[in-house]
Write an enzyme that holds these catalytic residues in place. Sequence first.
Site, short mmCIF file in Angstrom:
data_model
loop_
_atom_site.label_atom_id
_atom_site.label_comp_id
_atom_site.label_asym_id
_atom_site.label_seq_id
_atom_site.Cartn_x
_atom_site.Cartn_y
_atom_site.Cartn_z
N LYS A 41 -5.78 -21.54 -4.54
CA LYS A 41 -7.06 -20.88 -4.27
C LYS A 41 -7.90 -20.73 -5.54
CE LYS A 41 -6.62 -18.31 -0.03
NZ LYS A 41 -6.87 -17.04 0.65
N SER A 128 -13.45 -9.81 -1.04
CA SER A 128 -13.33 -10.09 -2.47
C SER A 128 -14.32 -11.17 -2.88
CB SER A 128 -11.91 -10.56 -2.81
OG SER A 128 -10.97 -9.57 -2.48
P1 ADP Z 1 -5.84 -13.69 1.67
O1 ADP Z 1 -6.15 -14.78 0.71
O2 ADP Z 1 -4.37 -13.60 2.01
O3 ADP Z 1 -6.73 -13.60 2.88
P2 ADP Z 1 -7.21 -11.31 0.73
O4 ADP Z 1 -6.94 -10.53 -0.53
O5 ADP Z 1 -8.57 -11.88 0.90
O6 ADP Z 1 -6.06 -12.38 0.80
O7 ADP Z 1 -6.94 -10.38 2.00
C1 ADP Z 1 -5.67 -9.83 2.25
C2 ADP Z 1 -5.69 -9.14 3.61
O8 ADP Z 1 -6.59 -8.03 3.57
C3 ADP Z 1 -6.17 -10.03 4.77
O9 ADP Z 1 -5.45 -9.70 5.93
C4 ADP Z 1 -7.61 -9.63 4.93
O10 ADP Z 1 -8.06 -9.81 6.26
C5 ADP Z 1 -7.55 -8.16 4.58
N1 ADP Z 1 -8.82 -7.64 4.07
C6 ADP Z 1 -9.65 -8.20 3.18
N2 ADP Z 1 -10.76 -7.46 2.98
C7 ADP Z 1 -10.63 -6.39 3.81
C8 ADP Z 1 -11.45 -5.27 4.13
N3 ADP Z 1 -12.65 -5.12 3.58
N4 ADP Z 1 -10.99 -4.40 5.03
C9 ADP Z 1 -9.79 -4.58 5.61
N5 ADP Z 1 -8.98 -5.61 5.39
C10 ADP Z 1 -9.38 -6.52 4.50
#
Ligand code: ADP
Length: 164
Positions: A41, A128
């Site tokens: 990623k 993010s």
């Molecule tokens: P990944 O690359 O595994 O998707 P992330 O760090 O983007 O990693 O997200 C990890 C988890 O947290 C995922 O299940 C995502 O849907 C959730 N997530 C991301 N942002 C939020 C948010 N604002 N509120 C709730 N859950 C979130």
Amino acid sequence: MALALYPGTFDPITRGHVDLAERAARLFERLILAVADNPGKKPLFSKEERVAMSCGALAHLRNVEVVSFSGLTVDYAREHGVDVILRGLRAVSDFEHEFQLAGMNRHLAPMVETMFLAPSEHYTYLSSTLVREIAAFHGDVSSFVTPNVADQLRRRFGPARHHD
Ligand code: ADP
């Protein structure tokens, strides 16, 4: 259900992730937030930086620990006696990918359940990716991330410019 695992890239951890971890910390005896190595990623922050930022953002939660891992989430889960993999669902757009992931993980490790939590509505639009983009253009991210993460973003991109 004693032990939950919250895996993700956390590049960087946002207040949405923290909201989810707070909810899980009330539901489970222990929660491990696991920062995935995910070199594919091409994360903005190194694994060590993502772990350090996550530790800072979750320091108020006594039963939450932060680790990093590489390889399959289900392998980590099995090796550490995890009962539940926790993921967040913000909107319908998350559903398809998350459903596919949960199905695949169940196939690989039938004893590990996936559970989904929804964040507070304030964080429904938060990701993010957007935080990184706003910070790169010197926007104010202070309502989206904890102060320690905002500091790291400022260090990386320079201070926020206030438009008025
Ligand atoms: P990944 O690359 O595994 O998707 P992330 O760090 O983007 O990693 O997200 C990890 C988890 O947290 C995922 O299940 C995502 O849907 C959730 N997530 C991301 N942002 C939020 C948010 N604002 N509120 C709730 N859950 C979130």
